[in-house]
Design an enzyme around this catalytic site. Structure first.
Site, mmCIF file in Angstrom:
data_model
loop_
_atom_site.group_PDB
_atom_site.id
_atom_site.type_symbol
_atom_site.label_atom_id
_atom_site.label_comp_id
_atom_site.label_asym_id
_atom_site.label_seq_id
_atom_site.Cartn_x
_atom_site.Cartn_y
_atom_site.Cartn_z
ATOM 1 N N HIS A 121 0.737 -1.229 0.111
ATOM 2 C CA HIS A 121 0.051 0.047 0.063
ATOM 3 C C HIS A 121 0.951 1.118 -0.016
ATOM 4 O O HIS A 121 2.009 1.217 0.519
ATOM 5 C CB HIS A 121 -0.656 0.047 1.384
ATOM 6 C CG HIS A 121 -1.879 0.907 1.441
ATOM 7 N ND1 HIS A 121 -1.482 2.323 2.004
ATOM 8 C CD2 HIS A 121 -3.217 0.935 1.134
ATOM 9 C CE1 HIS A 121 -2.721 2.966 1.891
ATOM 10 N NE2 HIS A 121 -3.788 2.092 1.550
ATOM 11 N N ASP A 199 3.143 -4.611 8.024
ATOM 12 C CA ASP A 199 2.024 -3.813 7.769
ATOM 13 C C ASP A 199 1.022 -4.732 7.872
ATOM 14 O O ASP A 199 0.443 -5.688 7.040
ATOM 15 C CB ASP A 199 2.022 -2.950 6.328
ATOM 16 C CG ASP A 199 0.796 -2.397 6.210
ATOM 17 O OD1 ASP A 199 0.051 -2.153 6.979
ATOM 18 O OD2 ASP A 199 0.679 -1.875 4.959
ATOM 19 N N GLN A 202 -4.554 -4.741 7.019
ATOM 20 C CA GLN A 202 -5.639 -5.851 6.723
ATOM 21 C C GLN A 202 -5.535 -7.102 7.377
ATOM 22 O O GLN A 202 -6.634 -7.490 7.894
ATOM 23 C CB GLN A 202 -5.484 -6.201 5.159
ATOM 24 C CG GLN A 202 -5.497 -4.855 4.036
ATOM 25 C CD GLN A 202 -6.979 -4.375 4.175
ATOM 26 O OE1 GLN A 202 -7.831 -4.947 4.380
ATOM 27 N NE2 GLN A 202 -6.865 -2.987 4.214
ATOM 28 N N LYS A 225 -9.643 -0.547 11.380
ATOM 29 C CA LYS A 225 -10.090 -1.799 10.278
ATOM 30 C C LYS A 225 -10.302 -3.050 11.472
ATOM 31 O O LYS A 225 -10.668 -4.074 10.840
ATOM 32 C CB LYS A 225 -8.980 -1.979 9.677
ATOM 33 C CG LYS A 225 -9.008 -1.026 8.176
ATOM 34 C CD LYS A 225 -8.022 -1.520 7.370
ATOM 35 C CE LYS A 225 -7.266 -0.181 6.693
ATOM 36 N NZ LYS A 225 -7.933 0.559 5.752
ATOM 37 N N CYS A 365 -4.806 2.521 -3.353
ATOM 38 C CA CYS A 365 -3.401 3.119 -2.852
ATOM 39 C C CYS A 365 -2.631 2.094 -3.221
ATOM 40 O O CYS A 365 -1.520 1.863 -2.496
ATOM 41 C CB CYS A 365 -3.769 3.320 -1.308
ATOM 42 S SG CYS A 365 -4.689 4.790 -1.086
#
Lengths: 409, 136
Positions: A121, A199, A202, A225, A365
């Site tokens: 991303h 990261d 998600q 999220k 993104c």
């Protein structure tokens, strides 16, 4: 197993009616809806406990501080951190990665390498390109297999050059919905003397992450999220690493002492939390984590995984649709992206949206990944704890209708 | 589905003004990076008048239909007329309500044409804020 009806009753947003029908929210990779428990906890904080933290001798200030630090402990337990002080509250995953790029990044020299995958991303690309501009570091790109899975050989080749100081990778692609093989990546990176940033923006909502078992150096994610509010993110870092890094933002609360010549930074975690933090949001995030625990975290993960597999099966039967990336595997979670022959993703999602079916369209993104795939935009369906097979069916039927509508001459 | 009125879909499916132009005075390319819509416009300018126009592009129905609709009225127009053209004019051409989230799609053609003129005059391109009409 979770009871979707019981889950759904806890989400006020799902009562929204669009075009005469309940909203079908399938844009969970962008942000998820919040359960009543989170909304109520935040309201209670503002109504009964609102005070600044780490300062003030009145009892209410103490209550707020305790709630804020309890939230840190909840997050630490959730990701398996050894110490609560390894949890830094930020604004979002983006800020968490920027913190590492600006602080850990300062310790890198010209010629050092940061390795990124083509799945990343923009939030895990731009901070490193900025560091490249600032310090003259190099960026190496970990390639992908034909199906979008990370090419481990490519990582091996990069690490062999012995210049890599950090491997910064997503745990789960926000476009292809493919997990990255974190165990392998981390083992290889550590063997080559590089640190690893994951990261988890998600992944955090779809799989359990234990930072100690995986031996993760840095982990970044956002609260919103994970059924929590916007405005709060998390950076986990190993204590000795965070201790060795220079402070990030300067301001109130991040210092031990200051005089006209300089300052001594505060101990962890305050060293990295300058200014008044997003107190209510951090407490809301803890409430969200408690909510997932109450429902059963594993059951949520199983539910979203099965539902995505169902969506994949259904979508693959729709004519004039091409699904991006791998088509099967145990490592497919969270979202599925596709392109539709003859219809731009924005037109598709515009029409679906008018029927109350919310999908995302665009490059999500990830311009670099889209360029790699040879496309400029895609449509994305992403699932959450409250979604059902009936909703997927409604969505697929609406996609088919839209395709017909567009293709008739 | 009023945004996708028959007129718009017709222009999307059968775009007008795409016949290649011989010896254009200026060629200009614009991209809407957020969604990947792309337009290339070719303009023939003689005596401060547009005497020929052609375009090609890819993208959503709104961006392509708006360009197609606009292309029908460019030839014969004075440069001053085009310079003075307001975003509302394109909205009128489309004839359907265009919301905030699609305004850049609708105005990509106008943005491309206006910046083709700027390029021709040796000027800096105008910003999206100008094209949308928020700033002068």
């Amino acid at each position: 197993m979770i009871d979707p009806a019981a889950i759904r009753r806890q989400f006020p947003f799902l009562k929204r009616i669009v075009d005469g029908k309940p909203v079908v929210y399938l844009d969970n990779a962008a942000t998820v809806q919040k359960p009543q428990a989170v909304l109520e906890r935040m309201r209670r904080f503002y109504e009964e406990q609102n005070a600044n933290v780490n300062r003030g001798m009145h009892p209410l200030a103490e209550e707020a501080t305790i709630a804020y630090e309890e939230a840190r402990k909840t997050v630490a337990d959730f990701v398996g951190a050894k110490h609560p002080s390894e949890i830094i509250f930020t604004r979002n995953a983006t800020e968490s990665i920027n913190l590492v790029a600006r602080s850990f990044g300062e310790t890198l020299k010209k010629g050092d390498t940061v390795a990124l995958s083509l799945l990343e991303h923009h939030s895990n690309i731009i901070p490193w390109l900025q560091l490249k501009e600032r310090k003259g570091i190099a960026i190496e790109w970990i390639g992908l297999e034909q199906d979008g899975r990370v090419d481990i050989e490519s990582l091996r080749n990069i690490l062999e050059k012995k210049k890599t100081k950090l491997v910064s990778v997503t745990g789960l692609s926000n476009v292809l919905g493919i997990r990255t093989p974190l165990e392998k990546i981390i083992a290889l990176a550590h063997a080559a003397g590089a640190k690893v940033l994951v990261d988890a923006a998600q992944l955090i909502a779809h799989a359990s992450i234990d930072v100690q078992t995986l031996d993760i150096d840095f982990l970044a994610f956002s609260g919103h999220k994970l059924y929590g509010p916007t405005g709060v993110g998390v950076l986990y870092g190993k204590r000795e690493l965070l201790e060795s890094m220079p402070a990030f933002l300067g301001g109130g609360d991040m210092l031990e002492s200051v005089d006209q010549n300089g300052f001594i930074p505060a101990e962890l975690p305050r060293k990295f939390e300058a200014g008044t933090p997003s107190i209510a949001d951090a407490i809301g995030l803890a409430a969200a984590i408690e909510w997932t625990t109450l429902v059963c975290v594993d059951a949520i993960h199983t539910h979203t995984k099965n539902l995505l597999a169902y969506a994949r099966k259904k979508l693959s039967t729709v004519k004039n649709i091409s699904i991006l990336g791998a088509t099967s595997g145990n490592d497919l979670l969270g979202c599925i992206s596709f392109i539709t022959n003859g219809i731009h993703p924005h037109d598709l999602t515009e029409i679906l949206g008018r029927k109350g079916i919310c999908l995302r369209a665009g490059h999500h993104c990830t311009q670099i990944l889209h360029k790699h795939l040879g496309i400029t935009a895609s449509a994305r369906l992403s699932v959450g704890a409250y979604n059902t097979e009936e909703e997927i069916d409604r969505c697929i039927a609406a996609i088919e209708e839209t395709i017909l509508f567009f293709r008739k001459s | 589905m009023d945004l996708y009125a028959e007129n718009i879909l017709d222009h999307f499916r059968h775009p007008r003004g795409t016949e290649p132009l011989q010896k254009p005075t200026v060629v200009h390319h614009e991209i809407n990076a957020s969604c990947g819509d792309e337009l290339t416009v070719s303009v023939k300018i003689e005596n401060k008048k547009i005497t020929g126009f052609s375009w090609s592009g890819t993208g959503c129905a709104i961006s392509q239909a708006a360009m197609s609709l606009l292309s029908e009225e460019l030839t014969g127009m004075n440069l001053e007329q085009l310079e003075a053209m307001k975003p509302d004019h394109v909205k009128e051409l489309l004839g359907v309500p265009v919301g905030t989230r699609r305004i850049k799609c609708a105005l990509l053609g106008l943005h491309a044409v206006k910046n083709a003129l700027r390029k021709h005059a040796g000027q800096e391109p105008q910003s999206w804020m100008e094209t949308v009409g928020v700033e002068n």
